[in-house]
Enzyme design. Structure first.
Site, PDB file in Angstrom:
ATOM      1  N   LYS A 161      26.025  -7.336  27.923  1.00  0.00           N
ATOM      2  CA  LYS A 161      26.044  -5.968  28.458  1.00  0.00           C
ATOM      3  C   LYS A 161      27.485  -5.553  28.666  1.00  0.00           C
ATOM      4  O   LYS A 161      28.348  -6.395  28.933  1.00  0.00           O
ATOM      5  CB  LYS A 161      25.304  -5.907  29.795  1.00  0.00           C
ATOM      6  CG  LYS A 161      24.837  -4.518  30.173  1.00  0.00           C
ATOM      7  CD  LYS A 161      23.546  -4.130  29.455  1.00  0.00           C
ATOM      8  CE  LYS A 161      23.056  -2.765  29.830  1.00  0.00           C
ATOM      9  NZ  LYS A 161      21.681  -2.554  29.353  1.00  0.00           N
TER      10      LYS A 161
HETATM   11  P1  NAD Z   1      20.773   8.379  31.127  1.00  0.00           P
HETATM   12  O1  NAD Z   1      22.183   8.430  31.481  1.00  0.00           O
HETATM   13  O2  NAD Z   1      20.306   9.000  29.860  1.00  0.00           O
HETATM   14  O3  NAD Z   1      19.868   8.988  32.292  1.00  0.00           O
HETATM   15  C1  NAD Z   1      19.934   8.584  33.609  1.00  0.00           C
HETATM   16  C2  NAD Z   1      19.393   9.736  34.440  1.00  0.00           C
HETATM   17  O4  NAD Z   1      19.279   9.317  35.795  1.00  0.00           O
HETATM   18  C3  NAD Z   1      20.310  10.948  34.416  1.00  0.00           C
HETATM   19  O5  NAD Z   1      19.530  12.109  34.217  1.00  0.00           O
HETATM   20  C4  NAD Z   1      20.977  10.925  35.785  1.00  0.00           C
HETATM   21  O6  NAD Z   1      21.326  12.207  36.247  1.00  0.00           O
HETATM   22  C5  NAD Z   1      19.883  10.284  36.628  1.00  0.00           C
HETATM   23  N1  NAD Z   1      20.397   9.611  37.815  1.00  0.00           N
HETATM   24  C6  NAD Z   1      21.491   8.839  37.937  1.00  0.00           C
HETATM   25  N2  NAD Z   1      21.618   8.389  39.196  1.00  0.00           N
HETATM   26  C7  NAD Z   1      20.547   8.875  39.867  1.00  0.00           C
HETATM   27  C8  NAD Z   1      20.097   8.740  41.190  1.00  0.00           C
HETATM   28  N3  NAD Z   1      20.764   8.004  42.077  1.00  0.00           N
HETATM   29  N4  NAD Z   1      18.968   9.375  41.546  1.00  0.00           N
HETATM   30  C9  NAD Z   1      18.270  10.115  40.652  1.00  0.00           C
HETATM   31  N5  NAD Z   1      18.640  10.261  39.373  1.00  0.00           N
HETATM   32  C10 NAD Z   1      19.765   9.653  38.988  1.00  0.00           C
HETATM   33  O7  NAD Z   1      20.386   6.820  31.162  1.00  0.00           O
HETATM   34  P2  NAD Z   1      19.156   6.095  30.472  1.00  0.00           P
HETATM   35  O8  NAD Z   1      19.620   5.622  29.152  1.00  0.00           O
HETATM   36  O9  NAD Z   1      17.951   6.938  30.569  1.00  0.00           O
HETATM   37  O10 NAD Z   1      19.027   4.807  31.406  1.00  0.00           O
HETATM   38  C11 NAD Z   1      18.282   4.821  32.607  1.00  0.00           C
HETATM   39  C12 NAD Z   1      17.916   3.392  32.980  1.00  0.00           C
HETATM   40  O11 NAD Z   1      17.171   2.800  31.895  1.00  0.00           O
HETATM   41  C13 NAD Z   1      19.102   2.454  33.232  1.00  0.00           C
HETATM   42  O12 NAD Z   1      18.738   1.521  34.228  1.00  0.00           O
HETATM   43  C14 NAD Z   1      19.254   1.724  31.919  1.00  0.00           C
HETATM   44  O13 NAD Z   1      19.880   0.458  32.051  1.00  0.00           O
HETATM   45  C15 NAD Z   1      17.797   1.576  31.513  1.00  0.00           C
HETATM   46  N6  NAD Z   1      17.597   1.349  30.082  1.00  0.00           N
HETATM   47  C16 NAD Z   1      18.044   2.242  29.159  1.00  0.00           C
HETATM   48  C17 NAD Z   1      17.811   1.989  27.802  1.00  0.00           C
HETATM   49  C18 NAD Z   1      18.194   2.977  26.735  1.00  0.00           C
HETATM   50  O14 NAD Z   1      17.782   2.772  25.574  1.00  0.00           O
HETATM   51  N7  NAD Z   1      18.906   4.041  27.012  1.00  0.00           N
HETATM   52  C19 NAD Z   1      17.173   0.795  27.410  1.00  0.00           C
HETATM   53  C20 NAD Z   1      16.728  -0.097  28.389  1.00  0.00           C
HETATM   54  C21 NAD Z   1      16.960   0.195  29.724  1.00  0.00           C
END
Ligand code: NAD
Length: 475
Positions: A106
């Site tokens: 990561k």
């Molecule tokens: P992203 O940046 O696209 O979206 C995150 C969203 O959460 C944003 O809209 C942001 O404004 C919101 N946010 C951030 N802090 C917040 C808070 N304290 N309260 C409420 N909303 C909040 O990110 P993502 O890619 O959707 O990732 C989200 C989660 O999913 C992370 O934990 C990431 O590790 C996990 N994840 C993502 C992927 C991927 O393919 N993108 C894969 C596996 C896991």
């Protein structure tokens, strides 16, 4: 405010240790699997807005029992060594659980991506890629990043291009990152993959009466009340698919600036449009607004989907959490202490390492596509269509010859005659992966006397697989 005790890394280690303690691992192997192999910290300067700005980034490699190692790159001011190490460990377990042939890694950059414009972000990303490349921390055969919070297709395209410029003679250069746009070597269905995987995981959960019963749930996803935290890549796609395709009701969406609630169900596409246009949920007409968004986690609902950041359910709020089922779309949203409390209360948790594995699964398909230099389905699609047409024509001939009338269902012929394209193949592979992994977790959960939740079952499956690899390597 967060009342998380202990670090994210401690939480992951505690969950790991609990599961490993139920297994009969060779002496010392538990420690070998648990520890993070290495974490590289880089500080680099980029001249922006007339001065030099120094950025701090990390790339952590948790386990190299399989290579390349794989894991996203996060852009956030909260990025730290502890966080990337916890996330890298989860990647090792996740890949093992869903049988994706990668080790875990990561990365992260301490940056608020909203504070910089596109040109500036490109400069910063290209420089970060250069630093990673110099240490083999980005490479098609050794370490393959992907999007995570704060990054997406755009950043992956910049990274792939920066890598290609540094390695012009590497024919596999495109495979150095996944999550690229389709036009830069990406694959159909990667953007939606993690949210789609959450949907497939829930659909699979709802096919099993015995596990539904454990959560006190029955019936189908239709009409189930769902609270979602985070309307980014993962949260948006999960909420959109569950509401539109499965007819679930998204009753609350929590974002950084507050929460929107609507007991009749929120129009997710409209809310997403509002968030993209205004930067938050405030002012959205399709529901009532609360500034204290985190309280939304405590709303009455059937299913809670934290899809933003880690440690949002902790000892400070766990007693007020009212859902029956939590599906961890985000990594590490429930601390180890809160996990214990929820388990005692009978709240079922579909764990992160399974729930959000859709991203890495489709990343794997993209990597394979890049190495084979051909899109999925290109060789067989028309051949499949020709065989389907032969079958239909033969049935029609037999019908005419024998005078036997048969009627195909409306639309069947048209659908049957279309060979699968890349998106359909990706979704089919993802669905299969989610169902297979669920089966393995469920088997351990239902048959192992001391395994009392799905998370521990997931760890047991993952640790067993990693331990088998080490065993075959002679360790
Ligand atoms: P992203 O940046 O696209 O979206 C995150 C969203 O959460 C944003 O809209 C942001 O404004 C919101 N946010 C951030 N802090 C917040 C808070 N304290 N309260 C409420 N909303 C909040 O990110 P993502 O890619 O959707 O990732 C989200 C989660 O999913 C992370 O934990 C990431 O590790 C996990 N994840 C993502 C992927 C991927 O393919 N993108 C894969 C596996 C896991």
């Amino acid at each position: 405010m967060s009342k998380a005790t202990g670090s994210f890394r401690d939480s992951v280690d505690r969950m790991f240790t609990h599961a490993a303690g139920l297994m009969d691992l060779p002496a010392g192997l538990e420690e070998k699997i648990r520890v993070c192999n290495s974490t590289y910290t880089v500080r680099f300067g980029v001249r922006l807005r007339g001065e030099i700005h120094t950025f701090t980034g990390y790339r952590s490699v948790h386990s190299e029992h399989m290579e390349p190692v794989k894991g996203g790159i996060r852009y956030s001011l909260d990025v730290s060594q502890d966080e990337v190490e916890a996330l890298a460990a989860l990647m090792s377990y996740k890949c093992a659980l869903v049988e994706v042939p990668f080790g875990g890694s990561k990365g992260g950059l301490c940056i608020d991506p909203r504070a910089w414009n596109e040109d500036e972000l490109e400069k910063i990303t290209r420089r970060f890629t250069y630093e990673l490349s110099r240490r083999n921390l980005i490479s098609p055969s050794q370490n393959v990043p992907a999007p995570d919070m704060g990054t997406g297709e755009r950043e992956m395209a910049w990274m792939a291009d920066a890598y290609k410029r540094l390695h012009p003679d590497d024919i596999n250069a495109k495979a150095c990152v996944t999550g690229k746009p389709r036009t830069a070597g990406g694959i159909e269905g990667r953007v939606e993959a993690t949210g789609r995987g959450v949907q497939y995981a829930l659909r699979e959960f709802f096919r099993h009466d015995d596990v539904m019963k454990k959560a006190g749930l029955e019936g189908t996803l239709a009409g189930k009340k769902i609270v979602v935290q985070g309307l980014g890549n993962v949260g948006y796609h999960a909420a959109q698919f569950l509401s539109v395709e499965d007819k679930a009701q998204i009753v609350t969406v929590i974002e950084r600036d507050g929460a929107i609630s609507n007991p009749q169900g929120i129009n997710i596409d409209a809310l997403r449009g509002h968030v993209l246009a205004t930067g938050g949920v405030r002012g959205f007409a399709g529901g009532s607004y609360r500034e204290e968004g985190l309280v939304g986690l405590e709303d009455e609902c059937d299913i809670l989907i934290p899809a933003a950041v880690e440690s949002v359910i902790h000892t400070g709020n766990v007693d007020r959490i009212k859902c029956k089922l939590i599906i961890e779309a985000a990594n590490g949203p429930v601390t180890a202490d809160a996990d214990d409390v929820l388990k005692r209360r009978g709240v079922v948790i579909i764990p992160d390492m399974y729930a959000n594995a859709g991203g890495v699964t489709v990343s794997y398909f993209e990597w394979v596509k890049n190495l084979s230099q051909i899109s999925l389905g290109r060789l067989e699609r028309r051949h499949e269509e020709a065989r389907a047409r032969m079958l239909i024509e033969e049935l029609e001939r037999i019908s005419a010859d024998t005078g036997t009338r048969f009627t195909l269902a409306k639309g069947f012929k048209e659908e049957f005659l279309i060979g699968a394209d890349e998106l359909e193949l990706v979704r089919s592979g993802l669905d299969d992966t989610m169902r297979e992994a669920f089966g393995k977790m469920k088997e351990v959960w239902m048959t192992h006397r001391q395994v009392d939740d799905m998370r521990t079952a997931a760890y047991v499956v993952a640790i067993r697989r990693i331990s088998n690899v080490y065993g075959s390597l002679g360790l």
